[in-house]
Design an enzyme around this catalytic site. Structure first.
Site, PDB file in Angstrom:
ATOM      1  CB  THR A 130      -4.029   6.493  -4.843  1.00  0.00           C
ATOM      2  OG1 THR A 130      -3.478   7.235  -5.940  1.00  0.00           O
ATOM      3  CG2 THR A 130      -4.181   5.029  -5.223  1.00  0.00           C
TER       4      THR A 130
ATOM      5  CD  GLU B 132       0.000   5.965  -6.430  1.00  0.00           C
ATOM      6  OE1 GLU B 132      -1.075   6.465  -6.807  1.00  0.00           O
ATOM      7  OE2 GLU B 132       0.898   5.610  -7.214  1.00  0.00           O
TER       8      GLU B 132
END
Length: 313
Positions: free
Chosen positions: A207, A256
């Protein structure tokens, strides 16, 4: 679009202009209606369409302890204003000295002497000048005295008035779909991609972690379908996680984004560290849940990605 950060930066004799004023936090549909009216009036009067806004938000000066969280940062607001077709924005530094001006002093110095306004577009609830003493009737009276028209935007016809408060309420509940409806576009956050704990990569879902000082209200904890635009302007479908990830101990709250179905090449397109990215929240998938271990979390993440892919398709 020209941007001025003080009265002195506005070119002499810039007018004629059609002007409006406001904080424009979020630039929701109500703001968009006002700015559309400004553009229309400017076109009909052969003038420039200009907005006056303030930095910082006046509430941060007068009551910092209870000032509302800002939906978007100034840079994002200015980009959105430019996309709406304005010719200029005056970002007025807001301080107690500026706030002490009478309604007439404010209108005369800013609208008339600096911007050369031939018309001012406002809503029914406009307030301005020291102690917010000026209202719509004040503006109309000043327009008659100082030589500009006042155009009032009709905000009727909606079940609930578009407002920044409505957007904040929706985001606090994780209801990004309602926020999208009020804003007329997905709510965004923007900021630099920073290094995290690399736990997503270890789980097979690398991420991009937004810096803690990213601009924009963070929605309530949960997983969302959305989009991420990187520093080069590439826009990718994404599954976005907001929260501290209760499956793991000691993880601070973070935002994220996992890019869905990212191509293997070019690899450099995903070297995002240090890049300024924009994350859009389209729809909430679920709340944040503590799982019994990584295996259960990985299974859920596959489901999240599949659901986000379907929504964004």
């Amino acid at each position: 679009m020209q941007i001025w950060n003080s009265l002195a930066e506005v070119p002499p004799a810039f007018g004629p202009t059609v002007v409006t004023l406001g904080n424009f936090d979020g630039l929701h549909k109500g703001h968009q209606e006002v700015l559309a009216q400004v553009r229309a009036e400017a076109a009909s009067r052969h003038g420039a369409a200009v907005a006056l806004t303030f930095d910082p938000h006046p509430a941060l000066v007068h009551r910092p302890e209870s000032a509302p969280e800002q939906i978007m940062g100034l840079a994002d607001k200015l980009r959105a204003m430019e996309a709406l077709g304005l010719d200029g924005v005056l970002v007025m530094p807001y301080n107690l000295e500026f706030a002490a001006q009478s309604p007439e002093e404010f209108v005369r110095s800013v609208f008339v002497e600096t911007l050369g306004a031939v018309a001012v577009v406002v809503g029914q609830d406009v307030r301005f000048g020291r102690g917010n003493a000026g209202d719509l009737s004040t503006m109309v009276s000043l327009g008659a005295d100082l030589g500009f028209d006042v155009v009032v935007v009709n905000e009727e016809g909606h079940d609930r008035r578009w407002s920044s408060t409505w957007v904040r309420e929706a985001l606090q509940q994780g209801d990004v779909s309602t926020a999208l409806s009020v804003l007329g576009r997905a709510h965004t956050m923007s900021g630099e991609v920073v290094h995290g704990a690399a736990r997503g990569r270890e789980l097979g879902f690398p991420t991009a972690n937004l810096s803690p000082d990213a601009c924009g209200i963070i929605p309530s904890d949960g997983v969302y379908a959305g989009w991420m635009t990187d520093g080069a302007g590439h826009r990718w479908p994404a599954a976005i996680s907001v929260g501290s990830n209760p499956t793991f101990i000691g993880v601070s709250r973070q935002v994220e984004a996992y890019v869905i179905d990212r191509p293997e090449e070019p690899v450099e397109a995903f070297n995002l560290y240090g890049q300024h990215v924009v994350v859009e929240f389209v729809q909430r998938l679920r709340g944040m849940v503590a799982y019994t271990g990584p295996e259960a979390l990985i299974e859920q993440m596959h489901q999240d990605v599949s659901q986000a892919r379907d929504i964004l398709a």
